[in-house]
Design a protein around this motif. Structure first.
Motif, short mmCIF file in Angstrom:
data_model
loop_
_atom_site.label_atom_id
_atom_site.label_comp_id
_atom_site.label_asym_id
_atom_site.label_seq_id
_atom_site.Cartn_x
_atom_site.Cartn_y
_atom_site.Cartn_z
N LYS A 1 -0.75 35.65 -28.88
CA LYS A 1 -0.66 36.26 -30.20
C LYS A 1 0.62 35.90 -30.94
CE LYS A 1 -3.71 40.27 -29.54
NZ LYS A 1 -4.32 39.85 -28.26
N GLN A 2 1.62 35.42 -30.21
CA GLN A 2 2.88 35.02 -30.84
C GLN A 2 2.84 33.59 -31.37
OE1 GLN A 2 6.42 36.12 -28.48
NE2 GLN A 2 5.14 37.53 -27.30
N LEU A 3 1.77 32.87 -31.06
CA LEU A 3 1.64 31.49 -31.52
C LEU A 3 1.15 31.45 -32.96
CD1 LEU A 3 -0.25 30.05 -28.42
CD2 LEU A 3 2.12 29.51 -29.05
N PRO A 4 1.44 30.37 -33.69
CA PRO A 4 0.81 30.17 -35.00
C PRO A 4 -0.71 30.12 -34.83
CG PRO A 4 2.61 28.62 -34.66
CD PRO A 4 2.38 29.29 -33.34
N TYR B 1 5.50 33.10 -20.64
CA TYR B 1 4.39 32.35 -21.23
C TYR B 1 4.69 32.02 -22.70
CZ TYR B 1 1.22 33.17 -17.26
OH TYR B 1 0.62 33.17 -16.02
N ALA B 2 5.25 32.98 -23.41
CA ALA B 2 5.54 32.76 -24.84
C ALA B 2 6.51 31.60 -25.04
CB ALA B 2 6.10 34.04 -25.45
N LYS B 3 7.45 31.45 -24.14
CA LYS B 3 8.42 30.35 -24.24
C LYS B 3 7.76 29.01 -23.96
CE LYS B 3 12.37 33.22 -22.87
NZ LYS B 3 13.33 33.50 -21.76
N ILE C 1 -0.83 36.75 -20.82
CA ILE C 1 -1.21 35.53 -21.55
C ILE C 1 -1.66 35.89 -22.96
CG2 ILE C 1 -2.84 33.61 -21.65
CD1 ILE C 1 -2.85 33.64 -18.58
N ALA C 2 -2.40 36.99 -23.09
CA ALA C 2 -2.88 37.42 -24.40
C ALA C 2 -1.72 37.78 -25.33
CB ALA C 2 -3.82 38.62 -24.26
N ILE C 3 -0.73 38.48 -24.80
CA ILE C 3 0.45 38.85 -25.59
C ILE C 3 1.17 37.59 -26.07
CG2 ILE C 3 2.75 39.89 -25.47
CD1 ILE C 3 1.51 41.96 -23.51
N ALA C 4 1.34 36.63 -25.17
CA ALA C 4 2.02 35.38 -25.52
C ALA C 4 1.21 34.59 -26.55
CB ALA C 4 2.25 34.55 -24.28
#
Length: 216
Positions: A101-104, A203-205, A96-99
């Motif tokens: 960090k990819q958000l604005p 999660y990132a998607k 979840i943390a990795i995902a």
């Protein structure tokens, strides 16, 4: 990513029965009962969303934390686990943390990630404050309290947890449902469930849509 829409009544049974021991023993991580509702698939969109648990616990600062009030109108992910878990819990928090960090930056600030311990005797506010930044992200909220309250709150969203149990070798195992439930900022209802095999890419998607209150 695989997704499935199911009736909430079926999902409650599935989620409550599918427990992970987080003991490091592969056999212990198997479901304690055969479940066919897809609770362990990466994402399950609920046909009948869950009401947010009525939980008032203690955060990592030792302050009272009313889950409903403090996450009201915010996109929220809730997970029940414990800090001594050697596998599923830290992997879930890390993904979840990795995902996140990819958000604005604006979306990162909106997203609430709440980790509720299933082992409150060992997981004090100080222990959670030390573990969460390392396993996940400093922005994550860690909550502890008395076990019956935590167990009752988990059951409100179909997550089964058992009291921690000491094994013959001295290790303590906490059996708990390993699902993450996403709550909409529009309705405050839990409408998407993620299984323990959900990856950071999964999660990132989905997170941008979760943040907008949309179905992934």
């Amino acid at each position: 990513m695989r997704k499935k829409t199911v009736l909430a009544a079926t999902l409650v049974v599935a989620a409550a029965l599918s427990l992970s021991a987080c003991s490091g023993d592969d056999s212990a991580k198997s479901p304690v009962a055969d479940v066919s509702a897809g609770a362990n698939r990466p994402a399950t969109v609920l046909d009948q969303p869950f009401t947010k648990p009525n939980l008032v616990l203690t955060d990592t600062h030792g302050k009272k934390y009313d889950l409903r009030e403090q996450t009201k109108g915010k996109p929220t992910l809730i997970y029940f686990g414990y800090t001594h878990c050697p596998d599923v819990c830290p992997l879930t928090m890390s993904n979840i943390a990795i995902a996140r960090k990819q958000l604005p930056k604006a979306d990162q600030d909106k997203l609430q990630v709440v980790f509720v311990t299933t082992d409150p005797e060992r997981d004090t506010p100080a222990e959670l404050a030390k573990w969460l930044p390392a396993a996940g992200d400093p922005s994550f909220t860690g909550l502890t309290g008395d076990f019956p309250t935590i167990q009752a709150g988990a059951r409100q969203i179909g997550i089964g947890i058992d009291p921690p149990k000491k094994e013959k070798d001295g290790t303590v195992v906490s059996m708990h449902g390993a699902q993450v439930i996403a709550f909409s900022p529009k309705t405050d209802k839990g409408y998407v469930l993620y299984g323990e095999d959900t990856t950071a890419d999964d999660y990132a998607k989905d997170l941008p849509k979760i943040i907008r209150g949309e179905s992934p």
